[in-house]
Scaffold this motif. Structure first.
Motif, PDB file in Angstrom:
ATOM      1  N   ILE A 108       7.666  17.310   3.741  1.00  0.00           N
ATOM      2  CA  ILE A 108       6.982  16.988   3.032  1.00  0.00           C
ATOM      3  C   ILE A 108       7.000  15.356   2.206  1.00  0.00           C
ATOM      4  CG2 ILE A 108       6.178  17.550   0.351  1.00  0.00           C
ATOM      5  CD1 ILE A 108       6.306  20.447   0.954  1.00  0.00           C
ATOM      6  N   ALA A 109       8.590  15.140   1.910  1.00  0.00           N
ATOM      7  CA  ALA A 109       8.699  13.443   1.761  1.00  0.00           C
ATOM      8  C   ALA A 109       8.387  12.532   2.697  1.00  0.00           C
ATOM      9  CB  ALA A 109      10.255  13.804   1.390  1.00  0.00           C
ATOM     10  N   GLY A 110       8.050  12.700   3.415  1.00  0.00           N
ATOM     11  CA  GLY A 110       8.835  11.920   4.856  1.00  0.00           C
ATOM     12  C   GLY A 110       6.833  11.690   4.918  1.00  0.00           C
ATOM     13  N   SER A 111       6.181  12.491   5.058  1.00  0.00           N
ATOM     14  CA  SER A 111       4.588  12.345   4.745  1.00  0.00           C
ATOM     15  C   SER A 111       3.912  11.625   3.662  1.00  0.00           C
ATOM     16  CB  SER A 111       3.817  13.488   4.675  1.00  0.00           C
ATOM     17  OG  SER A 111       4.170  14.105   3.602  1.00  0.00           O
ATOM     18  N   ILE A 112       5.149  11.581   2.524  1.00  0.00           N
ATOM     19  CA  ILE A 112       4.411  11.209   1.356  1.00  0.00           C
ATOM     20  C   ILE A 112       4.894   9.259   1.360  1.00  0.00           C
ATOM     21  CG2 ILE A 112       4.683  10.649  -1.124  1.00  0.00           C
ATOM     22  CD1 ILE A 112       5.072  13.940  -1.314  1.00  0.00           C
ATOM     23  N   PHE A 113       5.663   9.462   2.423  1.00  0.00           N
ATOM     24  CA  PHE A 113       6.785   7.823   2.060  1.00  0.00           C
ATOM     25  C   PHE A 113       5.528   6.877   3.412  1.00  0.00           C
ATOM     26  CE2 PHE A 113      10.616  10.048   1.094  1.00  0.00           C
ATOM     27  CZ  PHE A 113      10.791   9.034  -0.756  1.00  0.00           C
ATOM     28  N   TYR A 114       5.000   7.991   4.168  1.00  0.00           N
ATOM     29  CA  TYR A 114       4.033   7.673   5.032  1.00  0.00           C
ATOM     30  C   TYR A 114       2.550   7.090   4.698  1.00  0.00           C
ATOM     31  CZ  TYR A 114       1.200   7.335   9.643  1.00  0.00           C
ATOM     32  OH  TYR A 114       0.636   7.116  10.487  1.00  0.00           O
ATOM     33  N   VAL A 115       2.282   7.754   3.891  1.00  0.00           N
ATOM     34  CA  VAL A 115       0.766   7.098   3.559  1.00  0.00           C
ATOM     35  C   VAL A 115       0.617   6.341   2.300  1.00  0.00           C
ATOM     36  CG1 VAL A 115      -0.326   9.243   4.031  1.00  0.00           C
ATOM     37  CG2 VAL A 115       0.524   8.972   1.275  1.00  0.00           C
ATOM     38  N   ALA A 116       2.362   6.051   1.284  1.00  0.00           N
ATOM     39  CA  ALA A 116       2.576   5.767   0.545  1.00  0.00           C
ATOM     40  C   ALA A 116       3.447   4.217   0.179  1.00  0.00           C
ATOM     41  CB  ALA A 116       2.777   6.055  -0.808  1.00  0.00           C
ATOM     42  N   ASN A 117       3.343   3.909   1.410  1.00  0.00           N
ATOM     43  CA  ASN A 117       4.598   2.406   2.057  1.00  0.00           C
ATOM     44  C   ASN A 117       4.236   0.871   1.480  1.00  0.00           C
ATOM     45  OD1 ASN A 117       4.668   1.370   4.889  1.00  0.00           O
ATOM     46  ND2 ASN A 117       4.806   3.750   4.709  1.00  0.00           N
ATOM     47  N   PRO A 118       4.316   0.214   1.232  1.00  0.00           N
ATOM     48  CA  PRO A 118       3.796  -1.356   1.213  1.00  0.00           C
ATOM     49  C   PRO A 118       3.147  -2.363   2.392  1.00  0.00           C
ATOM     50  CG  PRO A 118       6.344  -1.324   1.243  1.00  0.00           C
ATOM     51  CD  PRO A 118       6.075  -0.197   0.844  1.00  0.00           C
ATOM     52  N   TRP A 119       4.145  -1.717   4.305  1.00  0.00           N
ATOM     53  CA  TRP A 119       4.240  -1.893   5.395  1.00  0.00           C
ATOM     54  C   TRP A 119       3.093  -1.155   6.038  1.00  0.00           C
ATOM     55  CZ3 TRP A 119       8.494  -0.126   3.537  1.00  0.00           C
ATOM     56  CH2 TRP A 119       9.475  -0.809   3.407  1.00  0.00           C
ATOM     57  N   MET A 120       2.582   0.191   5.072  1.00  0.00           N
ATOM     58  CA  MET A 120       1.843   0.492   5.905  1.00  0.00           C
ATOM     59  C   MET A 120       0.807   0.352   5.126  1.00  0.00           C
ATOM     60  SD  MET A 120      -0.394   3.151   8.004  1.00  0.00           S
ATOM     61  CE  MET A 120       1.624   4.091   8.243  1.00  0.00           C
ATOM     62  N   VAL A 121       0.155  -0.289   4.060  1.00  0.00           N
ATOM     63  CA  VAL A 121      -0.904  -0.607   2.867  1.00  0.00           C
ATOM     64  C   VAL A 121      -1.396  -2.329   4.077  1.00  0.00           C
ATOM     65  CG1 VAL A 121      -1.314  -1.752   1.059  1.00  0.00           C
ATOM     66  CG2 VAL A 121      -0.448   0.415   0.451  1.00  0.00           C
ATOM     67  N   ARG A 122      -0.619  -2.988   3.816  1.00  0.00           N
ATOM     68  CA  ARG A 122      -0.678  -4.345   4.325  1.00  0.00           C
ATOM     69  C   ARG A 122      -0.937  -3.602   5.632  1.00  0.00           C
ATOM     70  NH1 ARG A 122       1.439  -9.575   6.819  1.00  0.00           N
ATOM     71  NH2 ARG A 122      -0.614 -10.178   7.489  1.00  0.00           N
ATOM     72  N   MET A 123      -0.531  -2.922   6.527  1.00  0.00           N
ATOM     73  CA  MET A 123      -1.385  -3.230   7.728  1.00  0.00           C
ATOM     74  C   MET A 123      -2.432  -2.300   8.145  1.00  0.00           C
ATOM     75  SD  MET A 123       1.495  -0.851  11.126  1.00  0.00           S
ATOM     76  CE  MET A 123       2.535  -1.692  10.877  1.00  0.00           C
ATOM     77  N   SER A 124      -3.171  -1.546   7.037  1.00  0.00           N
ATOM     78  CA  SER A 124      -4.130  -0.781   7.172  1.00  0.00           C
ATOM     79  C   SER A 124      -5.124  -1.286   7.283  1.00  0.00           C
ATOM     80  CB  SER A 124      -3.629   0.960   6.660  1.00  0.00           C
ATOM     81  OG  SER A 124      -3.664   0.249   5.384  1.00  0.00           O
ATOM     82  N   MET A 125      -5.204  -2.166   5.826  1.00  0.00           N
ATOM     83  CA  MET A 125      -5.717  -3.152   4.972  1.00  0.00           C
ATOM     84  C   MET A 125      -5.997  -4.417   6.890  1.00  0.00           C
ATOM     85  SD  MET A 125      -7.499  -1.848   3.345  1.00  0.00           S
ATOM     86  CE  MET A 125      -6.368  -0.517   1.395  1.00  0.00           C
ATOM     87  N   ASP A 126      -5.206  -4.498   7.562  1.00  0.00           N
ATOM     88  CA  ASP A 126      -5.326  -6.316   8.156  1.00  0.00           C
ATOM     89  C   ASP A 126      -5.425  -5.884   9.617  1.00  0.00           C
ATOM     90  OD1 ASP A 126      -5.761  -9.021   8.812  1.00  0.00           O
ATOM     91  OD2 ASP A 126      -3.704  -9.502   8.026  1.00  0.00           O
TER      92      ASP A 126
END
Length: 444
Positions: A108-126
Protein backbone atom coordinates in the motif's frame (compact mmCIF):
# COMPACT_ATOMS: atom_id res chain seq x y z
CA UNK A 1 -12.96 -9.17 4.73
CA UNK A 2 -9.29 -10.15 5.12
CA UNK A 3 -6.30 -7.81 5.08
CA UNK A 4 -5.47 -8.50 1.45
CA UNK A 5 -8.98 -7.57 0.33
CA UNK A 6 -8.77 -4.37 2.36
CA UNK A 7 -5.38 -3.64 0.83
CA UNK A 8 -6.69 -3.89 -2.72
CA UNK A 9 -9.66 -1.66 -1.85
CA UNK A 10 -7.32 0.93 -0.29
CA UNK A 11 -5.08 0.95 -3.38
CA UNK A 12 -8.13 1.26 -5.64
CA UNK A 13 -9.33 4.26 -3.64
CA UNK A 14 -5.83 5.78 -3.78
CA UNK A 15 -5.74 5.39 -7.57
CA UNK A 16 -9.25 6.84 -8.01
CA UNK A 17 -8.44 9.85 -5.81
CA UNK A 18 -5.14 10.37 -7.60
CA UNK A 19 -6.89 10.17 -10.98
CA UNK A 20 -9.41 12.82 -9.91
CA UNK A 21 -6.67 15.16 -8.62
CA UNK A 22 -4.50 14.70 -11.71
CA UNK A 23 -7.47 15.35 -13.99
CA UNK A 24 -8.38 18.47 -12.03
CA UNK A 25 -4.88 19.73 -12.77
CA UNK A 26 -5.06 18.59 -16.41
CA UNK A 27 -8.37 20.32 -17.06
CA UNK A 28 -7.46 23.49 -15.18
CA UNK A 29 -6.27 24.69 -18.58
CA UNK A 30 -7.53 23.85 -22.08
CA UNK A 31 -3.90 23.41 -23.14
CA UNK A 32 -1.45 20.56 -22.59
CA UNK A 33 1.50 20.93 -20.24
CA UNK A 34 5.19 21.42 -20.97
CA UNK A 35 7.00 21.62 -24.29
CA UNK A 36 6.20 17.97 -25.01
CA UNK A 37 2.45 18.30 -24.30
CA UNK A 38 1.41 19.55 -27.76
CA UNK A 39 3.83 17.05 -29.34
CA UNK A 40 1.45 14.29 -28.30
CA UNK A 41 -1.45 16.15 -29.88
CA UNK A 42 0.54 16.39 -33.12
CA UNK A 43 1.35 12.68 -33.12
CA UNK A 44 -2.22 11.57 -32.37
CA UNK A 45 -3.62 14.01 -34.91
CA UNK A 46 -1.18 12.68 -37.50
CA UNK A 47 -2.32 9.11 -36.85
CA UNK A 48 -5.97 10.11 -37.22
CA UNK A 49 -5.39 12.14 -40.40
CA UNK A 50 -2.59 10.27 -42.15
CA UNK A 51 -2.46 6.88 -40.43
CA UNK A 52 1.17 7.36 -39.35
CA UNK A 53 3.24 9.28 -36.83
CA UNK A 54 4.61 12.64 -37.94
CA UNK A 55 7.78 12.12 -35.87
CA UNK A 56 9.67 8.88 -35.61
CA UNK A 57 9.17 7.58 -32.08
CA UNK A 58 8.20 4.39 -30.19
CA UNK A 59 4.57 4.09 -31.30
CA UNK A 60 2.59 2.33 -28.58
CA UNK A 61 1.71 5.29 -26.32
CA UNK A 62 0.50 7.35 -29.28
CA UNK A 63 -1.78 4.60 -30.57
CA UNK A 64 -3.20 4.07 -27.08
CA UNK A 65 -3.90 7.80 -26.84
CA UNK A 66 -5.45 7.71 -30.30
CA UNK A 67 -7.83 5.04 -29.04
CA UNK A 68 -8.82 7.18 -26.07
CA UNK A 69 -9.26 10.19 -28.37
CA UNK A 70 -11.63 8.23 -30.60
CA UNK A 71 -13.50 6.87 -27.59
CA UNK A 72 -13.93 10.30 -25.99
CA UNK A 73 -14.44 12.18 -29.25
CA UNK A 74 -11.67 14.73 -28.69
CA UNK A 75 -7.88 14.55 -29.00
CA UNK A 76 -7.10 16.87 -26.09
CA UNK A 77 -9.47 15.02 -23.76
CA UNK A 78 -8.22 11.65 -24.96
CA UNK A 79 -4.62 12.56 -24.16
CA UNK A 80 -5.44 14.05 -20.75
CA UNK A 81 -7.59 11.15 -19.63
CA UNK A 82 -5.83 8.27 -21.36
CA UNK A 83 -2.29 9.16 -20.32
CA UNK A 84 -3.13 9.61 -16.63
CA UNK A 85 -5.31 6.48 -16.47
CA UNK A 86 -2.67 4.24 -18.05
CA UNK A 87 0.09 5.72 -15.89
CA UNK A 88 -1.77 5.30 -12.60
CA UNK A 89 -2.59 1.65 -13.32
CA UNK A 90 1.06 0.96 -12.53
CA UNK A 91 0.17 1.48 -8.85
CA UNK A 92 -1.52 -1.93 -8.84
CA UNK A 93 1.63 -3.63 -10.14
CA UNK A 94 3.73 -1.85 -7.49
CA UNK A 95 1.24 -2.89 -4.81
CA UNK A 96 1.19 -6.57 -5.76
CA UNK A 97 4.97 -6.72 -6.30
CA UNK A 98 5.86 -5.29 -2.90
CA UNK A 99 3.06 -7.22 -1.18
CA UNK A 100 4.41 -10.49 -2.57
CA UNK A 101 7.93 -9.60 -1.37
CA UNK A 102 7.04 -8.15 2.04
CA UNK A 103 3.51 -7.50 3.24
CA UNK A 104 0.28 -5.60 2.65
CA UNK A 105 1.36 -2.38 4.32
CA UNK A 106 4.52 -2.20 2.24
CA UNK A 107 2.49 -2.71 -0.93
CA UNK A 108 0.00 0.00 0.00
CA UNK A 109 2.81 2.40 0.90
CA UNK A 110 4.59 1.74 -2.39
CA UNK A 111 1.42 2.38 -4.38
CA UNK A 112 0.82 5.66 -2.52
CA UNK A 113 4.36 6.84 -3.21
CA UNK A 114 3.94 5.82 -6.86
CA UNK A 115 0.90 8.02 -7.50
CA UNK A 116 2.06 10.88 -5.26
CA UNK A 117 5.68 11.83 -5.85
CA UNK A 118 7.08 14.97 -7.49
CA UNK A 119 8.87 13.09 -10.26
CA UNK A 120 5.61 11.42 -11.30
CA UNK A 121 3.80 14.77 -11.37
CA UNK A 122 6.41 16.23 -13.70
CA UNK A 123 6.60 13.17 -15.92
CA UNK A 124 2.88 12.50 -16.25
CA UNK A 125 2.12 16.11 -17.20
CA UNK A 126 4.88 16.58 -19.77
CA UNK A 127 6.84 13.40 -20.62
CA UNK A 128 3.71 11.39 -21.20
CA UNK A 129 5.01 8.28 -22.93
CA UNK A 130 7.80 8.01 -20.35
CA UNK A 131 5.11 8.03 -17.63
CA UNK A 132 2.87 5.54 -19.44
CA UNK A 133 5.85 3.22 -19.90
CA UNK A 134 6.29 3.04 -16.12
CA UNK A 135 3.11 0.97 -15.95
CA UNK A 136 4.45 -1.59 -18.43
CA UNK A 137 7.79 -1.56 -16.60
CA UNK A 138 6.06 -2.24 -13.27
CA UNK A 139 4.05 -5.15 -14.65
CA UNK A 140 7.22 -6.54 -16.25
CA UNK A 141 8.86 -6.70 -12.82
CA UNK A 142 5.74 -8.05 -11.12
CA UNK A 143 5.36 -11.03 -13.42
CA UNK A 144 9.11 -11.68 -13.54
CA UNK A 145 9.09 -11.91 -9.76
CA UNK A 146 6.01 -14.13 -9.71
CA UNK A 147 7.61 -16.46 -12.23
CA UNK A 148 10.57 -16.96 -9.89
CA UNK A 149 8.53 -17.25 -6.72
CA UNK A 150 5.91 -19.63 -8.08
CA UNK A 151 8.07 -21.42 -10.66
CA UNK A 152 5.41 -20.75 -13.27
CA UNK A 153 6.56 -20.29 -16.85
CA UNK A 154 3.29 -18.54 -17.75
CA UNK A 155 4.29 -15.58 -15.60
CA UNK A 156 7.64 -15.47 -17.38
CA UNK A 157 5.81 -15.30 -20.71
CA UNK A 158 3.58 -12.46 -19.47
CA UNK A 159 6.66 -10.61 -18.21
CA UNK A 160 8.17 -11.01 -21.68
CA UNK A 161 5.07 -9.47 -23.22
CA UNK A 162 5.21 -6.48 -20.87
CA UNK A 163 8.90 -5.80 -21.47
CA UNK A 164 8.16 -5.66 -25.20
CA UNK A 165 5.31 -3.22 -24.51
CA UNK A 166 7.75 -1.19 -22.40
CA UNK A 167 10.26 -1.05 -25.25
CA UNK A 168 7.56 0.02 -27.69
CA UNK A 169 6.70 2.91 -25.34
CA UNK A 170 9.93 4.43 -24.02
CA UNK A 171 13.57 3.41 -24.20
CA UNK A 172 14.56 4.63 -20.71
CA UNK A 173 11.76 2.64 -19.07
CA UNK A 174 12.88 -0.31 -21.19
CA UNK A 175 16.51 0.13 -20.11
CA UNK A 176 15.60 0.23 -16.41
CA UNK A 177 13.45 -2.90 -16.77
CA UNK A 178 16.31 -4.70 -18.52
CA UNK A 179 18.80 -3.57 -15.86
CA UNK A 180 16.65 -4.85 -12.98
CA UNK A 181 16.04 -8.18 -14.72
CA UNK A 182 19.74 -8.54 -15.50
CA UNK A 183 20.70 -7.92 -11.87
CA UNK A 184 18.04 -10.42 -10.79
CA UNK A 185 19.61 -12.88 -13.23
CA UNK A 186 22.99 -12.37 -11.56
CA UNK A 187 21.50 -12.78 -8.07
CA UNK A 188 20.05 -16.16 -9.12
CA UNK A 189 23.06 -17.32 -11.12
CA UNK A 190 23.22 -20.59 -9.14
CA UNK A 191 19.48 -21.24 -9.34
CA UNK A 192 18.87 -22.88 -12.71
CA UNK A 193 15.09 -22.82 -12.39
CA UNK A 194 15.04 -19.09 -11.70
CA UNK A 195 17.45 -18.48 -14.56
CA UNK A 196 15.04 -20.20 -16.93
CA UNK A 197 12.24 -17.91 -15.80
CA UNK A 198 14.33 -14.75 -16.13
CA UNK A 199 15.93 -15.73 -19.42
CA UNK A 200 12.73 -15.48 -21.47
CA UNK A 201 11.95 -11.78 -20.83
CA UNK A 202 15.63 -10.94 -21.29
CA UNK A 203 15.69 -12.80 -24.61
CA UNK A 204 12.56 -10.94 -25.73
CA UNK A 205 14.14 -7.66 -24.66
CA UNK A 206 17.36 -8.33 -26.55
CA UNK A 207 15.41 -9.39 -29.64
CA UNK A 208 13.40 -6.17 -29.53
CA UNK A 209 16.56 -4.14 -29.00
CA UNK A 210 18.18 -5.71 -32.05
CA UNK A 211 15.09 -4.84 -34.09
CA UNK A 212 15.28 -1.32 -32.66
CA UNK A 213 18.73 -0.90 -34.19
CA UNK A 214 17.78 -2.36 -37.56
CA UNK A 215 14.19 -1.16 -38.02
CA UNK A 216 11.98 1.74 -36.93
CA UNK A 217 9.99 -0.39 -34.48
CA UNK A 218 11.41 1.57 -31.50
CA UNK A 219 11.49 4.87 -33.35
CA UNK A 220 15.27 5.14 -33.32
CA UNK A 221 15.32 5.39 -29.51
CA UNK A 222 18.14 2.84 -29.00
CA UNK A 223 20.49 5.30 -30.65
CA UNK A 224 19.89 7.67 -27.77
CA UNK A 225 21.61 5.06 -25.63
CA UNK A 226 24.57 5.08 -28.00
CA UNK A 227 24.65 8.88 -27.83
CA UNK A 228 24.68 8.71 -24.02
CA UNK A 229 27.56 6.22 -23.96
CA UNK A 230 29.51 8.28 -26.45
CA UNK A 231 29.08 11.46 -24.42
CA UNK A 232 29.80 9.67 -21.15
CA UNK A 233 33.04 8.17 -22.45
CA UNK A 234 34.28 10.94 -24.69
CA UNK A 235 32.78 13.85 -22.74
CA UNK A 236 31.88 15.42 -26.05
CA UNK A 237 28.55 17.20 -26.55
CA UNK A 238 26.34 14.75 -28.34
CA UNK A 239 26.00 15.12 -32.08
CA UNK A 240 24.50 12.67 -34.56
CA UNK A 241 25.40 9.09 -33.80
CA UNK A 242 24.88 6.74 -36.72
CA UNK A 243 21.14 7.41 -36.86
CA UNK A 244 20.06 10.20 -34.54
CA UNK A 245 16.47 10.55 -33.34
CA UNK A 246 14.36 12.94 -35.39
CA UNK A 247 12.86 14.55 -32.29
CA UNK A 248 15.40 16.76 -30.51
CA UNK A 249 16.40 16.08 -26.93
CA UNK A 250 15.64 18.69 -24.32
CA UNK A 251 16.96 19.55 -20.92
CA UNK A 252 20.06 21.07 -19.50
CA UNK A 253 22.54 21.01 -16.68
CA UNK A 254 21.10 20.33 -13.23
CA UNK A 255 22.66 21.11 -9.90
CA UNK A 256 23.21 18.71 -7.04
CA UNK A 257 20.07 20.02 -5.28
CA UNK A 258 17.95 18.70 -8.14
CA UNK A 259 19.08 15.13 -7.54
CA UNK A 260 19.77 15.15 -3.80
CA UNK A 261 16.44 13.48 -2.97
CA UNK A 262 17.03 10.68 -5.46
CA UNK A 263 20.56 10.09 -4.21
CA UNK A 264 19.37 10.09 -0.59
CA UNK A 265 16.67 7.50 -1.33
CA UNK A 266 19.16 5.35 -3.27
CA UNK A 267 21.78 5.44 -0.51
CA UNK A 268 19.16 4.69 2.16
CA UNK A 269 18.01 1.70 0.11
CA UNK A 270 21.57 0.41 -0.25
CA UNK A 271 22.25 0.71 3.47
CA UNK A 272 18.97 -0.87 4.53
CA UNK A 273 19.35 -3.72 2.01
CA UNK A 274 22.13 -5.11 4.22
CA UNK A 275 19.58 -6.10 6.84
CA UNK A 276 16.72 -6.92 4.48
CA UNK A 277 15.68 -10.51 3.97
CA UNK A 278 15.48 -12.22 0.61
CA UNK A 279 13.84 -11.90 -1.89
CA UNK A 280 13.03 -8.28 -1.03
CA UNK A 281 16.77 -7.73 -0.55
CA UNK A 282 17.47 -8.38 -4.22
CA UNK A 283 14.88 -5.91 -5.51
CA UNK A 284 15.84 -3.29 -2.92
CA UNK A 285 19.51 -3.59 -3.80
CA UNK A 286 18.84 -3.60 -7.56
CA UNK A 287 16.49 -0.61 -7.47
CA UNK A 288 18.87 1.35 -5.24
CA UNK A 289 21.92 0.65 -7.40
CA UNK A 290 20.09 1.62 -10.59
CA UNK A 291 18.67 4.80 -9.04
CA UNK A 292 22.13 5.76 -7.78
CA UNK A 293 23.58 5.20 -11.26
CA UNK A 294 20.84 7.25 -12.91
CA UNK A 295 21.15 10.12 -10.42
CA UNK A 296 24.95 10.07 -10.51
CA UNK A 297 25.83 13.78 -10.67
CA UNK A 298 28.61 13.29 -13.23
CA UNK A 299 26.21 11.92 -15.86
CA UNK A 300 25.95 14.27 -18.86
CA UNK A 301 23.55 17.04 -17.87
CA UNK A 302 21.36 16.73 -20.95
CA UNK A 303 20.63 13.12 -19.91
CA UNK A 304 20.73 13.53 -16.12
CA UNK A 305 17.53 15.59 -15.88
CA UNK A 306 15.54 12.77 -17.50
CA UNK A 307 17.38 9.97 -15.70
CA UNK A 308 16.51 11.61 -12.38
CA UNK A 309 12.81 11.47 -13.25
CA UNK A 310 12.98 7.66 -13.13
CA UNK A 311 12.89 8.14 -9.37
CA UNK A 312 9.14 8.20 -10.03
CA UNK A 313 9.07 4.40 -10.14
CA UNK A 314 12.28 3.41 -8.35
CA UNK A 315 11.60 5.41 -5.17
CA UNK A 316 8.19 3.72 -4.58
CA UNK A 317 9.85 0.32 -4.95
CA UNK A 318 12.64 1.22 -2.52
CA UNK A 319 10.46 2.96 0.04
CA UNK A 320 7.68 0.36 -0.17
CA UNK A 321 10.09 -2.51 0.44
CA UNK A 322 11.74 -0.67 3.35
CA UNK A 323 8.36 -0.06 5.00
CA UNK A 324 7.26 -3.63 4.30
CA UNK A 325 10.32 -4.90 6.17
CA UNK A 326 9.22 -3.09 9.34
CA UNK A 327 7.76 -5.78 11.59
CA UNK A 328 5.49 -3.59 13.71
CA UNK A 329 2.49 -2.48 11.58
CA UNK A 330 1.94 0.65 13.68
CA UNK A 331 5.52 1.79 13.16
CA UNK A 332 5.23 0.99 9.45
CA UNK A 333 2.15 3.20 9.15
CA UNK A 334 3.86 6.03 11.05
CA UNK A 335 6.95 5.83 8.82
CA UNK A 336 4.69 5.87 5.73
CA UNK A 337 2.95 9.01 6.97
CA UNK A 338 6.27 10.71 7.76
CA UNK A 339 7.70 9.98 4.31
CA UNK A 340 4.46 11.05 2.65
CA UNK A 341 4.53 14.25 4.70
CA UNK A 342 8.07 14.94 3.46
CA UNK A 343 7.12 14.28 -0.17
CA UNK A 344 3.82 16.16 -0.16
CA UNK A 345 5.32 19.69 -0.26
CA UNK A 346 7.48 18.61 -3.21
CA UNK A 347 4.42 17.15 -4.95
CA UNK A 348 2.45 20.36 -4.45
CA UNK A 349 5.40 22.52 -5.51
CA UNK A 350 5.86 20.53 -8.73
CA UNK A 351 2.13 20.58 -9.40
CA UNK A 352 2.01 24.36 -9.12
CA UNK A 353 5.21 24.80 -11.15
CA UNK A 354 4.21 22.73 -14.18
CA UNK A 355 2.44 24.76 -16.84
CA UNK A 356 1.90 24.87 -20.60
CA UNK A 357 4.83 26.07 -22.70
CA UNK A 358 2.79 29.07 -23.82
CA UNK A 359 0.03 31.07 -22.18
CA UNK A 360 -3.60 30.71 -23.26
CA UNK A 361 -3.49 34.26 -24.61
CA UNK A 362 -0.40 33.44 -26.68
CA UNK A 363 -2.04 30.23 -27.91
CA UNK A 364 -5.12 32.12 -29.10
CA UNK A 365 -2.94 34.63 -30.92
CA UNK A 366 -0.96 31.81 -32.54
CA UNK A 367 -4.18 29.97 -33.43
CA UNK A 368 -5.68 33.05 -35.08
CA UNK A 369 -2.53 33.68 -37.12
CA UNK A 370 -2.17 30.05 -38.19
CA UNK A 371 -5.76 29.72 -39.36
CA UNK A 372 -5.54 33.09 -41.13
CA UNK A 373 -2.46 31.94 -43.06
CA UNK A 374 -4.11 28.60 -43.83
CA UNK A 375 -2.54 26.35 -46.49
CA UNK A 376 -1.44 29.16 -48.74
CA UNK A 377 2.04 29.31 -47.25
CA UNK A 378 4.76 27.01 -45.99
CA UNK A 379 4.93 27.72 -42.27
CA UNK A 380 8.40 27.63 -40.70
CA UNK A 381 8.62 27.66 -36.90
CA UNK A 382 12.22 27.41 -35.59
CA UNK A 383 11.25 27.15 -31.91
CA UNK A 384 10.06 23.68 -30.77
CA UNK A 385 7.96 25.41 -28.12
CA UNK A 386 5.90 27.07 -30.86
CA UNK A 387 6.35 24.46 -33.57
CA UNK A 388 4.35 21.74 -31.84
CA UNK A 389 1.46 24.13 -31.23
CA UNK A 390 1.48 25.29 -34.85
CA UNK A 391 1.64 21.68 -36.04
CA UNK A 392 -1.35 20.91 -33.83
CA UNK A 393 -3.23 23.30 -36.14
CA UNK A 394 -1.28 22.66 -39.36
CA UNK A 395 0.59 19.38 -39.68
CA UNK A 396 2.58 20.74 -42.62
CA UNK A 397 4.46 23.30 -40.52
CA UNK A 398 8.22 22.63 -40.38
CA UNK A 399 11.22 23.67 -38.33
CA UNK A 400 13.52 25.14 -41.02
CA UNK A 401 13.22 26.79 -44.47
CA UNK A 402 15.06 23.83 -46.00
CA UNK A 403 12.12 21.58 -45.07
CA UNK A 404 9.51 23.95 -46.49
CA UNK A 405 7.55 23.29 -49.68
CA UNK A 406 9.60 24.92 -52.43
CA UNK A 407 6.50 25.74 -54.47
CA UNK A 408 5.03 27.99 -51.81
CA UNK A 409 5.85 31.28 -50.16
CA UNK A 410 7.50 30.77 -46.78
CA UNK A 411 6.24 32.45 -43.62
CA UNK A 412 8.50 32.29 -40.58
CA UNK A 413 6.71 32.41 -37.21
CA UNK A 414 8.68 33.32 -34.10
CA UNK A 415 8.15 34.23 -30.47
CA UNK A 416 8.29 38.02 -30.39
CA UNK A 417 9.83 37.98 -26.92
CA UNK A 418 12.87 36.03 -28.12
CA UNK A 419 13.26 36.82 -31.82
CA UNK A 420 16.97 35.99 -32.05
CA UNK A 421 17.20 33.08 -34.47
CA UNK A 422 19.92 31.88 -36.80
CA UNK A 423 17.96 32.16 -40.07
CA UNK A 424 17.32 35.38 -42.02
CA UNK A 425 13.88 36.92 -41.61
CA UNK A 426 11.90 38.48 -44.45
CA UNK A 427 9.30 41.22 -44.55
CA UNK A 428 7.21 41.47 -41.36
CA UNK A 429 3.55 40.69 -42.01
CA UNK A 430 2.34 40.28 -38.43
CA UNK A 431 3.46 41.63 -35.07
CA UNK A 432 1.25 40.74 -32.16
CA UNK A 433 1.70 40.86 -28.43
CA UNK A 434 3.51 37.51 -28.41
CA UNK A 435 3.96 36.31 -32.00
CA UNK A 436 5.68 37.73 -35.06
CA UNK A 437 5.50 36.47 -38.65
CA UNK A 438 7.78 37.26 -41.59
CA UNK A 439 7.22 36.70 -45.30
CA UNK A 440 10.20 35.25 -47.16
CA UNK A 441 10.69 35.53 -50.94
CA UNK A 442 9.21 32.71 -53.02
CA UNK A 443 11.58 29.79 -53.43
CA UNK A 444 12.28 28.40 -56.92
Amino acid sequence: MNLRDRGLIIVSVVVILAFILYEMKEFSTPLLYGIDGPYYYVQVNSILRKGTLLYQDPPLAFYILTGFSLLLGDIMTGIKVGSILVTLLGAFAIYYLIREMTNEIGGIAGSIFYVANPWMVRMSMDLIKNAMGLTFLSFTLLFAYLSIKRRDFRFSLISSLFIVLTGLTHVLDFGVAMAILFLAFLFHIRDKESLKMLSLPLIFALALLSLGFTTNIMGGDPYKGIAFLQELVLRRPGGPVAKPPTKPMKGGQRGILDIIYSITIALAGLILSIRTSRPAKEFLLSSSLILLALAFPFNPGNFLWRFDLMTAVLAPLILGIVIGEIRDPKIAVVVTLIIFGLLLPLVLSQSFAIRPSISLEEYKELEGLTYHLGDRYSLVVPSPKLLYWVQAMNLKAVRSPQEANSSRIVVIIIDGNSPHISIPLGRPIYRGKFIEAYLVARRH
